[in-house]
Design an enzyme around this catalytic site. Structure first.
Site, PDB file in Angstrom:
ATOM      1  N   HIS A 158      34.622  33.430  46.983  1.00  0.00           N
ATOM      2  CA  HIS A 158      33.482  34.256  46.570  1.00  0.00           C
ATOM      3  C   HIS A 158      32.137  33.584  46.864  1.00  0.00           C
ATOM      4  O   HIS A 158      31.086  34.184  46.597  1.00  0.00           O
ATOM      5  CB  HIS A 158      33.568  34.581  45.084  1.00  0.00           C
ATOM      6  CG  HIS A 158      34.736  35.443  44.706  1.00  0.00           C
ATOM      7  ND1 HIS A 158      35.031  36.629  45.342  1.00  0.00           N
ATOM      8  CD2 HIS A 158      35.707  35.275  43.757  1.00  0.00           C
ATOM      9  CE1 HIS A 158      36.116  37.165  44.811  1.00  0.00           C
ATOM     10  NE2 HIS A 158      36.542  36.352  43.849  1.00  0.00           N
ATOM     11  N   ASP A 193      44.247  36.928  48.045  1.00  0.00           N
ATOM     12  CA  ASP A 193      43.833  36.952  46.648  1.00  0.00           C
ATOM     13  C   ASP A 193      43.675  38.402  46.185  1.00  0.00           C
ATOM     14  O   ASP A 193      43.375  39.289  46.980  1.00  0.00           O
ATOM     15  CB  ASP A 193      42.498  36.216  46.533  1.00  0.00           C
ATOM     16  CG  ASP A 193      42.088  35.902  45.110  1.00  0.00           C
ATOM     17  OD1 ASP A 193      42.263  34.758  44.681  1.00  0.00           O
ATOM     18  OD2 ASP A 193      41.571  36.824  44.429  1.00  0.00           O
ATOM     19  N   HIS A 195      41.331  39.602  44.558  1.00  0.00           N
ATOM     20  CA  HIS A 195      39.925  39.972  44.733  1.00  0.00           C
ATOM     21  C   HIS A 195      39.515  39.796  46.194  1.00  0.00           C
ATOM     22  O   HIS A 195      39.956  38.861  46.857  1.00  0.00           O
ATOM     23  CB  HIS A 195      39.020  39.096  43.858  1.00  0.00           C
ATOM     24  CG  HIS A 195      39.344  39.152  42.407  1.00  0.00           C
ATOM     25  ND1 HIS A 195      40.033  38.149  41.759  1.00  0.00           N
ATOM     26  CD2 HIS A 195      39.072  40.102  41.476  1.00  0.00           C
ATOM     27  CE1 HIS A 195      40.165  38.471  40.483  1.00  0.00           C
ATOM     28  NE2 HIS A 195      39.600  39.643  40.283  1.00  0.00           N
ATOM     29  N   ASP A 282      46.758  35.583  42.215  1.00  0.00           N
ATOM     30  CA  ASP A 282      46.422  36.507  41.141  1.00  0.00           C
ATOM     31  C   ASP A 282      46.765  37.954  41.456  1.00  0.00           C
ATOM     32  O   ASP A 282      46.474  38.858  40.663  1.00  0.00           O
ATOM     33  CB  ASP A 282      44.947  36.373  40.743  1.00  0.00           C
ATOM     34  CG  ASP A 282      44.008  36.268  41.928  1.00  0.00           C
ATOM     35  OD1 ASP A 282      44.476  36.405  43.080  1.00  0.00           O
ATOM     36  OD2 ASP A 282      42.810  36.022  41.717  1.00  0.00           O
TER      37      ASP A 282
END
Length: 336
Positions: A158, A193, A195, A282
């Site tokens: 990120h 991931d 996200h 995740d």
């Protein structure tokens, strides 16, 4: 098989995480290291410490202004009368082109995208060695070794060139990919991931020499919200070198593997010789964020698909938060 880890990554221990207006302890905890390390060791990986390649490979991705901020902001923050122990922004510019303030408070807002990336006394130290872990992994893969696992923590995907966010400060996968590119390779980054890897996308969005692919929960109603949509293909020289595969919340193994096959076909068409996997775990059905529903068998199938690419693999740890199956899921993927 080799894995890389530096114990100084444990020193970053964020205490605050705000979601839905509620403040709780951050799920990005040092204890993740122990669970992930055990899972990798059970899969036959032996851990070694990273070498220190210096700031150069990190500065090849992140601006000098941003690195200066990360190195100094906590000491400056502590001089503010009544300041909290962690640097957490409360004001942000409307645009990246807005004026750059001298204030520690203003610079925190400029360089921290959200409240999920608090900076404490040891954050820079841990982030630096997390990046060096990825750099050492890249050097090993460049030398012809395969299936290198870089246990990077804090994670990185990120983080933009000059912006922290979502638990991330330095973009480990991007740093590794650029290191490989400078060594004459043609790397692709595959982010699995839950996200979207918005920082990674942003770093390479106008470049065509590194392919970025991300499979993730649809950001229309899931973090990071503003990035990761299917129409985002890159710009300028990077047009067509960014590929997003957003999935419906709760997507399980079979549909995920279909998306993974599409992603790996794009990697093959790019002509990559090394695949940097931004390895978030995740996407698990048991992960606290509950975005996707990948099982132990699903992670085994992901590992199987990665092996069958025939590419040299560098696995860079991203998300994956404490649950009963976190270590098992890493074990399943690495064994495959």
């Amino acid at each position: 098989m080799k894995a890389i880890l530096d114990d100084r990554q444990r020193k970053h221990d964020p205490q605050n995480f705000m979601a839905n207006g509620v403040i709780s302890r951050s799920p990005e905890q040092p204890a993740r290291i122990d669970v992930l390390k055990s899972g990798a060791q059970a899969a036959g990986y032996a851990f070694a410490e990273p070498k220190d390649a210096g700031l150069g490979p990190i500065a090849a991705i992140h601006t000098a202004e941003y690195l200066s901020f990360l190195k100094t902001i906590h000491a400056r923050w502590t001089r503010i009368d009544g300041a909290a122990p962690e640097v957490i922004p409360n004001i942000h510019p409307a645009n990246r082109t807005d004026s750059y303030p001298k204030s520690a408070i203003g610079q925190a807002g400029y360089h921290q995208a959200d409240t999920a990336c608090p900076i404490s006394e040891h954050t820079w130290l841990s982030a630096y060695w997390s990046a060096q872990t990825a750099i050492t992994g890249a050097d090993l893969v460049s030398g012809g070794e395969n299936n290198i696992y870089a246990l990077c923590r804090p994670p990185g995907h990120h983080a933009f060139t000059d912006l922290a966010g979502g638990f991330c400060f330095l973009n480990n996968a991007a740093i590794a990919a650029e290191r490989l590119r400078q060594k004459g390779h043609r790397p692709a980054i595959l982010d699995v991931d839950v996200h979207h890897g918005n920082g990674t996308q942003g770093i390479f969005y106008r470049r065509g020499d590194v392919l970025t692919v991300s499979i993730h929960a649809d950001p229309a109603r899931f973090y990071p919200f503003f990035w990761g949509h299917a129409h985002e293909r890159g710009e300028g020289e990077g047009l067509g070198a960014n590929f997003n595969l957003p999935l419906q919340r709760g997507t399980g193994d079979d549909d995920y593997i279909k998306a993974l096959d599409i992603a790996l076909a794009r990697v093959a068409d790019f002509g990559a010789d090394i695949l940097v996997v931004a390895l978030g775990l995740d996407a698990s059905i048991d992960d606290p964020f509950q975005g996707l529903a990948i099982t132990y068998e699903g992670f085994r199938r992901i590992g199987d698909r990665l092996r069958n690419t025939g590419l040299l693999l560098l696995l860079v740890q991203e998300g994956g938060y404490l649950s009963e199956t976190l270590g098992d899921n890493l074990n399943a993927l690495l064994k495959a």
